[in-house]
Design a protein around this motif. Sequence first.
Motif, short mmCIF file in Angstrom:
data_model
loop_
_atom_site.label_atom_id
_atom_site.label_comp_id
_atom_site.label_asym_id
_atom_site.label_seq_id
_atom_site.Cartn_x
_atom_site.Cartn_y
_atom_site.Cartn_z
N GLU A 1 0.93 -1.07 -0.31
CA GLU A 1 -0.18 -0.09 0.02
C GLU A 1 0.76 1.34 0.14
O GLU A 1 1.97 1.51 0.92
CB GLU A 1 -1.00 -0.22 1.28
CG GLU A 1 -2.38 -1.03 0.54
CD GLU A 1 -2.96 -0.85 2.42
OE1 GLU A 1 -2.87 -0.01 3.54
OE2 GLU A 1 -3.95 -2.03 2.59
N ALA A 2 1.20 1.96 -0.86
CA ALA A 2 1.64 3.17 -0.90
C ALA A 2 0.96 5.05 -1.18
O ALA A 2 0.00 4.51 -2.05
CB ALA A 2 2.94 3.03 -2.00
N ASP A 3 0.46 5.56 -0.59
CA ASP A 3 -0.66 6.57 -0.57
C ASP A 3 0.52 7.50 -2.07
O ASP A 3 1.58 7.70 -2.66
CB ASP A 3 -1.08 7.31 0.51
CG ASP A 3 0.42 7.71 1.01
OD1 ASP A 3 1.35 8.38 0.53
OD2 ASP A 3 0.59 7.76 2.44
N VAL B 1 4.63 -0.11 -11.20
CA VAL B 1 5.38 -1.64 -11.38
C VAL B 1 4.24 -1.97 -12.87
O VAL B 1 3.20 -2.27 -12.16
CB VAL B 1 5.64 -2.16 -10.49
CG1 VAL B 1 5.74 -3.49 -10.65
CG2 VAL B 1 6.45 -1.32 -9.31
N LEU B 2 5.13 -2.11 -13.15
CA LEU B 2 5.36 -2.61 -14.97
C LEU B 2 5.43 -3.81 -14.23
O LEU B 2 6.49 -4.20 -14.48
CB LEU B 2 4.82 -2.19 -15.81
CG LEU B 2 4.02 -1.16 -16.98
CD1 LEU B 2 4.84 -0.88 -17.92
CD2 LEU B 2 3.06 -2.38 -16.98
N PHE B 3 4.90 -5.37 -15.04
CA PHE B 3 5.72 -6.43 -15.02
C PHE B 3 4.95 -7.52 -15.88
O PHE B 3 3.97 -7.44 -16.00
CB PHE B 3 5.83 -6.78 -13.35
CG PHE B 3 4.64 -7.17 -12.80
CD1 PHE B 3 3.82 -9.14 -12.97
CD2 PHE B 3 4.44 -6.81 -12.30
CE1 PHE B 3 2.58 -9.48 -12.48
CE2 PHE B 3 2.79 -6.91 -11.95
CZ PHE B 3 2.06 -8.41 -11.49
N SER B 4 5.83 -8.45 -16.27
CA SER B 4 5.12 -9.33 -16.98
C SER B 4 6.04 -10.86 -16.57
O SER B 4 6.88 -10.64 -15.58
CB SER B 4 6.22 -10.14 -18.66
OG SER B 4 6.27 -10.97 -18.74
N LEU B 5 5.17 -11.84 -16.76
CA LEU B 5 5.24 -13.87 -16.16
C LEU B 5 5.97 -14.36 -17.10
O LEU B 5 6.49 -15.00 -15.80
CB LEU B 5 3.62 -13.89 -16.03
CG LEU B 5 2.63 -13.63 -15.39
CD1 LEU B 5 1.69 -14.22 -15.25
CD2 LEU B 5 3.16 -12.90 -13.66
N ASN B 6 6.49 -13.51 -17.36
CA ASN B 6 6.93 -14.37 -18.63
C ASN B 6 8.39 -13.54 -19.12
O ASN B 6 9.40 -13.33 -19.03
CB ASN B 6 6.66 -14.12 -19.59
CG ASN B 6 7.98 -15.54 -21.33
OD1 ASN B 6 7.96 -15.77 -21.05
ND2 ASN B 6 7.52 -15.01 -22.62
N PHE C 1 1.32 -6.80 -16.71
CA PHE C 1 0.63 -6.09 -15.85
C PHE C 1 1.26 -4.94 -14.92
O PHE C 1 2.00 -4.37 -14.70
CB PHE C 1 0.60 -7.91 -14.56
CG PHE C 1 -0.18 -8.74 -15.01
CD1 PHE C 1 -1.67 -9.04 -15.27
CD2 PHE C 1 0.84 -9.29 -15.95
CE1 PHE C 1 -2.16 -10.33 -15.55
CE2 PHE C 1 0.81 -10.80 -16.45
CZ PHE C 1 -0.99 -10.87 -16.06
N TYR C 2 -0.10 -4.18 -14.55
CA TYR C 2 0.35 -3.13 -13.70
C TYR C 2 -0.22 -2.58 -12.48
O TYR C 2 -1.54 -3.13 -12.28
CB TYR C 2 -0.27 -1.96 -14.74
CG TYR C 2 -0.23 -0.72 -14.64
CD1 TYR C 2 1.06 -0.14 -14.51
CD2 TYR C 2 -1.03 0.07 -13.84
CE1 TYR C 2 1.33 1.80 -13.77
CE2 TYR C 2 -0.71 1.71 -13.28
CZ TYR C 2 0.58 2.30 -13.77
OH TYR C 2 0.73 3.69 -12.92
N CYS C 3 0.42 -2.06 -11.15
CA CYS C 3 0.44 -1.80 -10.20
C CYS C 3 0.93 -0.84 -9.78
O CYS C 3 1.27 0.24 -10.04
CB CYS C 3 0.17 -2.31 -9.28
SG CYS C 3 2.03 -3.92 -8.74
N ASN C 4 -0.13 0.36 -9.01
CA ASN C 4 0.32 1.54 -8.69
C ASN C 4 -0.22 1.44 -6.68
O ASN C 4 0.51 2.56 -6.61
CB ASN C 4 -0.84 2.94 -9.28
CG ASN C 4 -1.59 2.28 -8.99
OD1 ASN C 4 -2.46 2.27 -7.97
ND2 ASN C 4 -3.07 2.81 -10.17
N GLY C 5 -0.43 0.59 -6.51
CA GLY C 5 -0.47 1.00 -5.00
C GLY C 5 -1.32 1.52 -4.57
O GLY C 5 -1.50 1.65 -3.19
#
Length: 352
Positions: free
Chosen positions: A38-40, A270-275, A291-295
């Motif tokens: 978690e990041a505000d 953060v962007l990431f790939s499973l491969n 895949f993308y997450c921003n917290g």
Amino acid sequence: QSLRRILFGGTFHVFNYEWRKSFFQFREPDSELSYILEADRFQGGARAIQMVIQARIIKFLLFSQPGSTDRRTDQDKALAAALSDSLWLAGQEERATVTLVTEDYCITPHLDYKLDDFTEKLQLFTFDRKDDVWKFILDHIQCFKAEGSHGVILFLYSLICSRTVDMNSNTSHLLHLSLGNFVCRQLQALLNLLLTGRASPHVFNGTLPFGEDGQPLERPLQGVLSRSDVGYLHWSREQMERGGLPQVGSMLKTPRFPVWVCCINSSYSVLFSLNRSLLSDWRMEHQFQLFYCNGQNSQRSTARLTVDTHSHHWEAPPAEADPEKRFPSLEMTIRTKWDGAAIDWNGTDPFY
């Protein structure tokens, strides 16, 4: 006192509330986003640190750690690995220092020193084996992940103590006061220290001995000298409108693992790939998933994007009043790595 001078330029400043409340907190272990910190929306530097650690956590969980059935234990191991990786790199892969808060005061304050009631209680633990750093942090993981622990500050202190060369030789301090908040004046140098182990202030490859006029520089500009485990991508609508983005070099764009910290309009995610083969086999780059997450708490699921670099090239959609709808900044960030790629959000409303 040395820590205070490196951070603030003097011994009388202390971290404000936004910094002091920042720590490394995961989502609930039984949730779909259990791997996410978690990041505000605080932009002063703590969030950037959290997102680099987030990238290293994802790298560990996807490519280093065999799966287990205990997600809370996996969270702790991943956080310990992410913190120790950064500290070990900062210590030139020879040593690392971890700072923890003790019960007793370790210094006698002077008149020009302002107490903050935890910097004065620091105890330093130095290790010359990476496994020992990881085990020690894992044993004391609550010191970084518990509410009220000042976990991000403790990690920043550990980072500075691990990397004494760059930090002590730098004449300008790391943080400055802006609108009541301490923000990083050398944020890129801090990010590069976290990503590569060297606090270089630029994102291009190697060193730049000449200026734009072709004349030799008195001091060559220092860029990135080696590939990092996790990468870095940068996009800013404001910078583009003013004339251009900093040119991120291949050392950061093509890391060892398909995980990237993204600076998008001065916000970190953060962007990431499973491969993992995505970075080593060009055939994998024809069409692939990111895949993308921003917290941020508003994100309830990991966004999945399909990137197509092969069958057709991206074309700008018809003009709209909102430039973010015409050119979503996340898409533009991806295109700094895969030029001309077409991007499908797979049913998610585009954001960033």
